[in-house]
Design an enzyme around this catalytic site. Structure first.
Site, PDB file in Angstrom:
ATOM      1  N   ASP A 147      53.125 -18.610  21.315  1.00 39.25           N
ATOM      2  CA  ASP A 147      53.169 -17.738  22.494  1.00 39.25           C
ATOM      3  C   ASP A 147      54.174 -16.616  22.222  1.00 39.25           C
ATOM      4  O   ASP A 147      55.359 -16.895  21.990  1.00 39.25           O
ATOM      5  CB  ASP A 147      53.629 -18.602  23.686  1.00 39.25           C
ATOM      6  CG  ASP A 147      53.681 -17.839  24.993  1.00 39.25           C
ATOM      7  OD1 ASP A 147      53.660 -16.596  24.986  1.00 39.25           O
ATOM      8  OD2 ASP A 147      53.752 -18.507  26.043  1.00 39.25           O
ATOM      9  N   TYR A 200      49.937  -1.635  34.840  1.00 38.81           N
ATOM     10  CA  TYR A 200      49.501  -1.148  33.517  1.00 38.81           C
ATOM     11  C   TYR A 200      50.449  -0.069  33.011  1.00 38.81           C
ATOM     12  O   TYR A 200      50.885  -0.079  31.866  1.00 38.81           O
ATOM     13  CB  TYR A 200      48.114  -0.512  33.603  1.00 38.81           C
ATOM     14  CG  TYR A 200      46.936  -1.435  33.456  1.00 38.81           C
ATOM     15  CD1 TYR A 200      47.008  -2.759  33.846  1.00 38.81           C
ATOM     16  CD2 TYR A 200      45.744  -0.965  32.936  1.00 38.81           C
ATOM     17  CE1 TYR A 200      45.908  -3.581  33.727  1.00 38.81           C
ATOM     18  CE2 TYR A 200      44.637  -1.784  32.815  1.00 38.81           C
ATOM     19  CZ  TYR A 200      44.727  -3.089  33.218  1.00 38.81           C
ATOM     20  OH  TYR A 200      43.651  -3.889  33.104  1.00 38.81           O
TER      21      TYR A 200
HETATM   22  N1  LIG Z   1      40.003  -3.950  25.983  1.00 37.64           N
HETATM   23  C1  LIG Z   1      40.400  -2.727  26.349  1.00 37.64           C
HETATM   24  O1  LIG Z   1      39.650  -1.919  26.927  1.00 37.64           O
HETATM   25  C2  LIG Z   1      41.811  -2.292  26.051  1.00 37.64           C
HETATM   26  C3  LIG Z   1      42.159  -0.955  26.235  1.00 37.64           C
HETATM   27  C4  LIG Z   1      43.464  -0.557  25.993  1.00 37.64           C
HETATM   28  C5  LIG Z   1      44.399  -1.485  25.550  1.00 37.64           C
HETATM   29  N2  LIG Z   1      44.034  -2.796  25.391  1.00 37.64           N
HETATM   30  C6  LIG Z   1      45.055  -3.743  24.962  1.00 37.64           C
HETATM   31  O2  LIG Z   1      44.686  -4.405  23.777  1.00 37.64           O
HETATM   32  C7  LIG Z   1      45.233  -5.713  23.757  1.00 37.64           C
HETATM   33  C8  LIG Z   1      44.141  -6.714  23.401  1.00 37.64           C
HETATM   34  O3  LIG Z   1      43.100  -6.623  24.370  1.00 37.64           O
HETATM   35  P1  LIG Z   1      41.700  -7.369  24.166  1.00 37.64           P
HETATM   36  O4  LIG Z   1      40.677  -6.554  24.838  1.00 37.64           O
HETATM   37  O5  LIG Z   1      41.517  -7.738  22.753  1.00 37.64           O
HETATM   38  O6  LIG Z   1      41.963  -8.679  25.053  1.00 37.64           O
HETATM   39  P2  LIG Z   1      41.511 -10.207  24.828  1.00 37.64           P
HETATM   40  O7  LIG Z   1      40.154 -10.292  24.248  1.00 37.64           O
HETATM   41  O8  LIG Z   1      41.783 -10.922  26.122  1.00 37.64           O
HETATM   42  O9  LIG Z   1      42.552 -10.726  23.756  1.00 37.64           O
HETATM   43  C9  LIG Z   1      43.878 -10.915  24.086  1.00 37.64           C
HETATM   44  C10 LIG Z   1      44.499 -11.748  22.966  1.00 37.64           C
HETATM   45  O10 LIG Z   1      45.889 -11.914  23.236  1.00 37.64           O
HETATM   46  C11 LIG Z   1      46.213 -13.288  23.132  1.00 37.64           C
HETATM   47  N3  LIG Z   1      47.334 -13.588  24.000  1.00 37.64           N
HETATM   48  C12 LIG Z   1      47.422 -13.422  25.346  1.00 37.64           C
HETATM   49  N4  LIG Z   1      48.617 -13.840  25.782  1.00 37.64           N
HETATM   50  C13 LIG Z   1      49.310 -14.279  24.678  1.00 37.64           C
HETATM   51  C14 LIG Z   1      50.594 -14.839  24.479  1.00 37.64           C
HETATM   52  N5  LIG Z   1      51.435 -15.028  25.501  1.00 37.64           N
HETATM   53  N6  LIG Z   1      50.971 -15.173  23.216  1.00 37.64           N
HETATM   54  C15 LIG Z   1      50.113 -14.971  22.169  1.00 37.64           C
HETATM   55  N7  LIG Z   1      48.889 -14.460  22.301  1.00 37.64           N
HETATM   56  C16 LIG Z   1      48.495 -14.115  23.551  1.00 37.64           C
HETATM   57  C17 LIG Z   1      44.940 -14.021  23.545  1.00 37.64           C
HETATM   58  O11 LIG Z   1      44.890 -15.306  22.976  1.00 37.64           O
HETATM   59  P3  LIG Z   1      45.310 -16.678  23.688  1.00 37.64           P
HETATM   60  O12 LIG Z   1      44.758 -16.643  25.095  1.00 37.64           O
HETATM   61  O13 LIG Z   1      44.675 -17.711  22.799  1.00 37.64           O
HETATM   62  O14 LIG Z   1      46.805 -16.734  23.629  1.00 37.64           O
HETATM   63  C18 LIG Z   1      43.889 -13.145  22.861  1.00 37.64           C
HETATM   64  O15 LIG Z   1      43.785 -13.495  21.504  1.00 37.64           O
HETATM   65  C19 LIG Z   1      45.844  -5.935  25.149  1.00 37.64           C
HETATM   66  O16 LIG Z   1      47.245  -5.718  25.087  1.00 37.64           O
HETATM   67  C20 LIG Z   1      45.209  -4.865  25.985  1.00 37.64           C
HETATM   68  O17 LIG Z   1      46.011  -4.462  27.084  1.00 37.64           O
HETATM   69  C21 LIG Z   1      42.771  -3.213  25.604  1.00 37.64           C
END
Ligand SMILES: NC(=O)c1ccc[n+]([C@@H]2O[C@H](COP(=O)([O-])OP(=O)(O)OC[C@H]3O[C@@H](n4cnc5c(N)ncnc54)[C@H](OP(=O)(O)O)[C@@H]3O)[C@@H](O)[C@H]2O)c1
Length: 232
Positions: free
Chosen positions: A53, A144
């Site tokens: 984590d 955000y």
């Molecule tokens: N998708 C978009 O449109 C978008 C746009 C701009 C920015 N972002 C940013 O990109 C990042 C990734 O987004 P995503 O779309 O790939 O989301 P996602 O599919 O929900 O993936 C999030 C990842 O973070 C991990 N995670 C969450 N909390 C954690 C913790 N406390 N410790 C370790 N790992 C943790 C989750 O795994 P576990 O649950 O297994 O821990 C998962 O692998 C985020 O920060 C998001 O804000 C996304």
């Protein structure tokens, strides 16, 4: 490059980890879902699972230590761990606020802190995945903008602290990314009518690999990647 990727159990982090492994880099996958990171690591030849984590400093230290034991060091950290809270501030619970800040702000600081002594051993590279509200604060929710502004501040200031130690620091500011399982979804998912308003995860991974493949001494401070017709 010996790589540590956070958020590697799904989404953007998983896609980046798969791409780096496909290019032959040793990759360590960090996320909280132990079984999921183990499954992905087993699929990829040169990967290990390092469950943990990012909100826990102890976990971050233990994960880096485990990568050092497995690979002999860490050259590259890509921090894609993150969560989100959609509620406006007046409606968010204190637990939601704590979880968001713990993951996206404390988590970014702590995994960076844990990896820095390794990255400082020579030519280290650090990329944080961030969002558009850290740059253009025109869209709710406030949470955000708060979290993404903090990550921007971390990266912009760390660049100066880390450069004397040869560490490259950059971040990618992302617009909307398609939240579908496939890294490269059908174009229909990326479009609305004729308008391109989503990125694919593969396109985000392209940007990360571009940043990581610049010659030693060339720092890309920030890449801003948005779908052309995104409306904010
Ligand atoms: N998708 C978009 O449109 C978008 C746009 C701009 C920015 N972002 C940013 O990109 C990042 C990734 O987004 P995503 O779309 O790939 O989301 P996602 O599919 O929900 O993936 C999030 C990842 O973070 C991990 N995670 C969450 N909390 C954690 C913790 N406390 N410790 C370790 N790992 C943790 C989750 O795994 P576990 O649950 O297994 O821990 C998962 O692998 C985020 O920060 C998001 O804000 C996304």
């Amino acid at each position: 490059m010996r790589c540590l990727i956070t958020g590697a159990s799904s989404g953007i982090g998983e896609t980046i980890a798969r791409r780096l492994a496909a290019e032959g880099h040793p990759v360590a996958l960090m996320a909280r879902r132990t079984e999921r990171v183990r499954e992905i690591a087993a699929e990829l030849g040169s990967a290990i699972a390092v469950p943990g984590d990012v909100g826990s400093g102890e976990d971050c230290e233990a994960v880096v230590q485990r990568v050092v034991e497995a690979f002999g060091g860490v050259d590259t950290l890509v921090n894609a761990a993150g969560t989100w809270v959609e509620e406006p501030l007046h409606a968010a619970t204190y637990e939601q606020i704590r979880r968001f800040v713990d993951t996206d702000v404390s988590g970014a600081l702590q995994i960076t802190r844990a990896a820095l002594p390794q990255l400082m051993k020579g030519g280290g590279r650090l990329v944080h995945i961030n969002g558009l509200q850290g740059l253009i604060r025109v869209r709710p929710p406030v949470l955000y903008a708060t979290v993404e502004s903090a990550v921007r501040g971390l990266c912009e200031s760390l660049r100066w602290e880390a450069a004397p130690h040869g560490v490259h620091v950059g971040f990618i500011t992302l617009g909307s990314v398609a939240n579908t399982e496939a890294a490269t979804p059908d174009m229909v998912v990326l479009h609305s009518g004729d308008e391109r308003n989503r990125l694919s995860r593969d396109e985000v991974a392209d940007a990360v690999l571009f940043m990581l493949s610049r010659p030693e001494g060339v720092n890309i401070d920030e890449l801003v990647l948005t779908p052309l017709q995104q409306s904010f």
